[in-house]
Design an enzyme around this catalytic site. Structure first.
Site, PDB file in Angstrom:
ATOM      1  N   SER A 131      19.131  44.102  37.666  1.00 20.34           N
ATOM      2  CA  SER A 131      20.221  44.822  37.013  1.00 20.34           C
ATOM      3  C   SER A 131      19.857  46.307  37.038  1.00 20.34           C
ATOM      4  O   SER A 131      19.437  46.840  38.058  1.00 20.34           O
ATOM      5  CB  SER A 131      20.410  44.288  35.587  1.00 20.34           C
ATOM      6  OG  SER A 131      21.367  45.015  34.896  1.00 20.34           O
ATOM      7  N   TYR A 145      29.434  51.503  39.145  1.00 19.24           N
ATOM      8  CA  TYR A 145      28.065  50.993  39.207  1.00 19.24           C
ATOM      9  C   TYR A 145      27.689  50.314  37.894  1.00 19.24           C
ATOM     10  O   TYR A 145      27.175  49.178  37.878  1.00 19.24           O
ATOM     11  CB  TYR A 145      27.092  52.123  39.516  1.00 19.24           C
ATOM     12  CG  TYR A 145      25.664  51.669  39.673  1.00 19.24           C
ATOM     13  CD1 TYR A 145      25.266  50.978  40.816  1.00 19.24           C
ATOM     14  CD2 TYR A 145      24.711  51.906  38.682  1.00 19.24           C
ATOM     15  CE1 TYR A 145      23.952  50.541  40.966  1.00 19.24           C
ATOM     16  CE2 TYR A 145      23.406  51.473  38.830  1.00 19.24           C
ATOM     17  CZ  TYR A 145      23.026  50.797  39.971  1.00 19.24           C
ATOM     18  OH  TYR A 145      21.723  50.366  40.108  1.00 19.24           O
ATOM     19  N   LYS A 149      26.733  46.233  37.051  1.00 20.66           N
ATOM     20  CA  LYS A 149      25.444  45.841  36.473  1.00 20.66           C
ATOM     21  C   LYS A 149      25.625  45.150  35.128  1.00 20.66           C
ATOM     22  O   LYS A 149      24.873  44.222  34.788  1.00 20.66           O
ATOM     23  CB  LYS A 149      24.533  47.067  36.350  1.00 20.66           C
ATOM     24  CG  LYS A 149      24.063  47.617  37.694  1.00 20.66           C
ATOM     25  CD  LYS A 149      23.359  46.554  38.526  1.00 20.66           C
ATOM     26  CE  LYS A 149      22.828  47.084  39.843  1.00 20.66           C
ATOM     27  NZ  LYS A 149      22.140  46.042  40.637  1.00 20.66           N
TER      28      LYS A 149
END
Length: 270
Positions: A131, A145, A149
């Site tokens: 992650s 992004y 994650k």
């Protein structure tokens, strides 16, 4: 010897992790996106390469068949493949949004889905999903992004409940900007005629590059921690945070609460 599969093994954390595990007596199943990337591991003992596109179920299934011809068991899978996309929401485009979602989140989903039956049959196995501190703390220009994650974090925790009865361990690993080529390979939104956007893009990019340059010791710490996790898998889902920056951010977020933490982030970045 134990066997570990690492996606996105051609560069960065993936490559360093593959080399470390091979050096320390593991058989490494290194998957790469492009055929020519197999050359990176030529003549390195204990590393065998396979082409695997984490966005393609067909590619994953083809690689899986080849891997299972060569290996009777797989002990650990590290879902490492990932890309970056730094963009304002207004200036984002479908291609780059689809790409980061397909690689960073759905890639983890598809690889996990494909290999769960192998782990169930073995009655053991371990997924370590890479992650980021971006999965727990939000920063400007990270809409896409960070979202992917955070999706990895939620997906991993949910999957851990499902697989508890089958002796399959699930963990996620978060860290900040390691000194790899990741930041250099980030995709950006197109240059804008909006002054505020351009100023913020430069400020955030400079800040992250500066942080990356300082974190020269982070990559070895990540690799060592990944090795430690694989050697000591836990039954219950667990998150591992590596590095000073990541641990500081999480500690501040928890201690200060959202409003004060958000104020600090605004002051530091805007």
């Amino acid at each position: 010897m134990k066997n570990i599969l690492i996606t996105g093994a051609a560069s960065g954390i993936g490559k360093e992790t593959a080399l470390h595990f091979a050096k320390n007596g593991w058989n490494v199943i290194a998957t790469v996106h492009f055929v020519h990337e197999k050359e990176y591991f030529n003549n390195i003992p204990n590393i065998k390469c396979y082409t695997l596109d984490v966005t393609s179920s067909e590619s994953i299934d083809n690689a899986k068949r080849e891997i299972l011809k060569d290996f009777d068991t797989i002990d650990t899978i590290i879902n490492n493949a990932g890309v970056g996309y730094r963009s304002f929401v207004e200036l984002s485009d479908d291609h780059n949004i689809d790409n980061i979602v397909n690689v960073n989140w759905l890639g983890v989903v598809k690889v996990s889905r494909a290999f769960i039956p192998i782990f169930r049959k073995q009655k053991y196995g371990q997924f370590i999903n890479i992650s980021s501190i971006a999965g727990l703390v939000n920063l400007p220009l990270g809409s896409f992004y960070h979202s992917t994650k955070q999706a990895v974090e939620s997906f991993s925790e949910c999957m851990a409940y499902e697989l508890l009865d089958f002796n399959i361990s699930i963990a996620t690993v978060q860290f900040g900007s390691a000194a790899t080529n990741f930041q250099k390979n980030v995709t950006y939104s197109e240059h804008s005629n909006i002054k505020s956007y351009n100023n913020l893009m430069k400020k955030i990019t400079d800040l992250l590059h500066k942080k990356t340059a300082k974190n020269v010791d982070l990559t070895p710490k990540i690799v060592q921690k990944l090795f430690s996790i694989t050697e000591n898998p836990t039954k219950n889902f667990k998150r591992y945070t590596i590095g000073f920056d990541a641990n500081l951010m999480i500690t501040l977020r928890r201690a200060l609460g959202y409003r004060i933490f958000n104020f600090i982030i605004r002051k530091a970045t805007l």
